[in-house]
Design a protein around this motif. Sequence first.
Motif, short mmCIF file in Angstrom:
data_model
loop_
_atom_site.label_atom_id
_atom_site.label_comp_id
_atom_site.label_asym_id
_atom_site.label_seq_id
_atom_site.Cartn_x
_atom_site.Cartn_y
_atom_site.Cartn_z
N GLN A 183 6.91 55.85 70.74
CA GLN A 183 7.35 54.53 71.20
C GLN A 183 7.39 53.50 70.07
O GLN A 183 8.21 52.58 70.10
CB GLN A 183 6.43 54.04 72.33
CG GLN A 183 6.67 54.70 73.67
CD GLN A 183 6.13 56.11 73.74
OE1 GLN A 183 5.28 56.50 72.95
NE2 GLN A 183 6.61 56.89 74.69
N THR A 184 6.54 53.65 69.08
CA THR A 184 6.51 52.68 67.99
C THR A 184 7.82 52.67 67.21
O THR A 184 8.27 51.62 66.75
CB THR A 184 5.35 53.00 67.03
OG1 THR A 184 4.15 53.18 67.78
CG2 THR A 184 5.14 51.88 66.03
N GLN A 185 8.44 53.82 67.03
CA GLN A 185 9.68 53.93 66.26
C GLN A 185 10.93 53.79 67.12
O GLN A 185 12.05 53.81 66.60
CB GLN A 185 9.73 55.28 65.54
CG GLN A 185 8.59 55.52 64.56
CD GLN A 185 7.35 56.05 65.23
OE1 GLN A 185 7.38 56.40 66.40
NE2 GLN A 185 6.25 56.10 64.50
N LEU A 186 10.77 53.64 68.42
CA LEU A 186 11.89 53.71 69.35
C LEU A 186 12.96 52.66 69.06
O LEU A 186 14.15 52.98 68.96
CB LEU A 186 11.37 53.55 70.78
CG LEU A 186 12.35 53.87 71.90
CD1 LEU A 186 12.72 55.35 71.88
CD2 LEU A 186 11.74 53.50 73.25
N PHE A 187 12.55 51.42 68.91
CA PHE A 187 13.54 50.35 68.75
C PHE A 187 14.22 50.40 67.38
O PHE A 187 15.39 50.00 67.26
CB PHE A 187 12.88 48.98 68.96
CG PHE A 187 12.48 48.75 70.39
CD1 PHE A 187 13.42 48.81 71.41
CD2 PHE A 187 11.16 48.48 70.73
CE1 PHE A 187 13.06 48.61 72.73
CE2 PHE A 187 10.79 48.27 72.05
CZ PHE A 187 11.75 48.33 73.06
N GLU A 188 13.51 50.89 66.36
CA GLU A 188 14.14 51.04 65.04
C GLU A 188 15.29 52.04 65.11
O GLU A 188 16.37 51.82 64.54
CB GLU A 188 13.10 51.49 64.01
CG GLU A 188 12.01 50.47 63.73
CD GLU A 188 12.54 49.22 63.09
OE1 GLU A 188 13.56 49.31 62.35
OE2 GLU A 188 11.96 48.15 63.30
N ILE A 189 15.06 53.16 65.80
CA ILE A 189 16.12 54.16 65.95
C ILE A 189 17.24 53.62 66.83
O ILE A 189 18.42 53.86 66.57
CB ILE A 189 15.54 55.45 66.56
CG1 ILE A 189 14.37 55.98 65.71
CG2 ILE A 189 16.62 56.52 66.70
CD1 ILE A 189 14.76 56.39 64.32
N PHE A 190 16.86 52.88 67.86
CA PHE A 190 17.85 52.31 68.79
C PHE A 190 18.81 51.38 68.06
O PHE A 190 20.03 51.41 68.29
CB PHE A 190 17.11 51.57 69.90
CG PHE A 190 18.01 51.06 71.00
CD1 PHE A 190 19.02 51.85 71.53
CD2 PHE A 190 17.84 49.77 71.51
CE1 PHE A 190 19.84 51.38 72.54
CE2 PHE A 190 18.65 49.30 72.52
CZ PHE A 190 19.66 50.10 73.04
N GLU A 191 18.29 50.58 67.15
CA GLU A 191 19.12 49.64 66.40
C GLU A 191 20.07 50.34 65.44
O GLU A 191 21.09 49.79 65.05
CB GLU A 191 18.24 48.66 65.61
CG GLU A 191 17.47 47.67 66.47
CD GLU A 191 18.38 46.62 67.08
OE1 GLU A 191 19.53 46.47 66.61
OE2 GLU A 191 17.95 45.95 68.04
N SER A 192 19.74 51.58 65.06
CA SER A 192 20.58 52.30 64.10
C SER A 192 21.76 53.01 64.75
O SER A 192 22.62 53.56 64.06
CB SER A 192 19.74 53.32 63.32
OG SER A 192 19.34 54.39 64.16
N LEU A 193 21.80 53.04 66.09
CA LEU A 193 22.91 53.68 66.79
C LEU A 193 24.21 52.90 66.56
O LEU A 193 24.19 51.66 66.52
CB LEU A 193 22.63 53.77 68.29
CG LEU A 193 21.57 54.79 68.75
CD1 LEU A 193 21.34 54.64 70.25
CD2 LEU A 193 22.01 56.20 68.42
N MET A 230 20.66 56.76 73.66
CA MET A 230 19.29 56.72 73.17
C MET A 230 18.40 57.66 73.98
O MET A 230 17.46 58.26 73.44
CB MET A 230 18.74 55.29 73.22
CG MET A 230 17.43 55.13 72.47
SD MET A 230 17.60 55.55 70.71
CE MET A 230 15.90 55.93 70.30
N CYS A 231 18.68 57.79 75.27
CA CYS A 231 17.92 58.75 76.09
C CYS A 231 18.17 60.18 75.61
O CYS A 231 17.25 61.01 75.61
CB CYS A 231 18.30 58.60 77.56
SG CYS A 231 17.64 57.11 78.35
N VAL A 232 19.40 60.46 75.20
CA VAL A 232 19.72 61.78 74.65
C VAL A 232 18.97 62.00 73.33
O VAL A 232 18.42 63.08 73.08
CB VAL A 232 21.24 61.93 74.43
CG1 VAL A 232 21.55 63.21 73.67
CG2 VAL A 232 21.96 61.93 75.77
N VAL A 233 18.94 60.97 72.49
CA VAL A 233 18.20 61.05 71.22
C VAL A 233 16.73 61.34 71.48
O VAL A 233 16.12 62.23 70.86
CB VAL A 233 18.37 59.75 70.42
CG1 VAL A 233 17.39 59.71 69.24
CG2 VAL A 233 19.79 59.59 69.92
N THR A 234 16.15 60.60 72.42
CA THR A 234 14.74 60.78 72.74
C THR A 234 14.47 62.18 73.29
O THR A 234 13.51 62.84 72.90
CB THR A 234 14.29 59.73 73.77
OG1 THR A 234 14.61 58.42 73.28
CG2 THR A 234 12.80 59.82 74.01
#
Length: 253
Positions: free
Chosen positions: A201-211, A219-223
């Motif tokens: 969860q800590t890295q979730l929003f950083e990855i989300f912003e890179s989409l 993002m659900c698929v990525v997770t």
Amino acid sequence: MGTTGQSITLANSIIGVGILAMPFCFQQCGILLATLILISMGLVSRLCCYFLLKSAIITRRRNYEFLAFHIFGPAGKMAVEMGIIGFLMGTCIAYFVVVGDLGPQIIAKMFNINQSDILRTSIMVIVSLVCVLPLGLLRNVDSLSNVSAATIAFYFCLVIKVIVEATGQLFTADFTSRIELWKPSGVLQCVPIFSMALFCQTQLFEIFESLPSLSLEKMCVVTKNAINICSGVYFTLGVFGYIAFGSQEISGM
């Protein structure tokens, strides 16, 4: 590349020092029970990520601090910031403990030199300046995809190594008598390890912003992909590590 790069980057951020404890957890809980716990923790982690992303999209606050500020006010924002700082410090300590313990042994064996406190300190400083600092200064996590792919490949090599180590044990006469399938006494000890091992969860929003496009479905698929990769690595390493070293005393490795 679609979401492959983000999935690999997120998977790399999930897999940590918890990988070393998987054989211990499978020994403490038994293979079947440990597998069920691992699957359950993966589903819980995916559900938590979904709720976090959903709330971030609804409130238009795509990081923890402002999401907490929106819901709980300044006190909530401060609490979340302190929690993240504590988590990151704990993660750094865990990694440096591993580097400090394993690094001198590897270097001493490669160059035929004696282990010492100076060698341990030097390795930790070099790793900090050469690896940790440059990676920490990166602003775009997309550039980490190649490094993350190489790291995941290394983990697969580790899994193959453990499978090879376990192969010899599979053909021994007392193999089945040394392996337990269901051992509830180890649940309370191992559930926190499994849950933290799949914590992303800590890295979730950083990855989300890179989409390329901020999509909840993508993002659900990525997770899902990232957690599945990590769960597969943990399961294989846990089962075959338990088989390979089950006759020995595994104490958190």
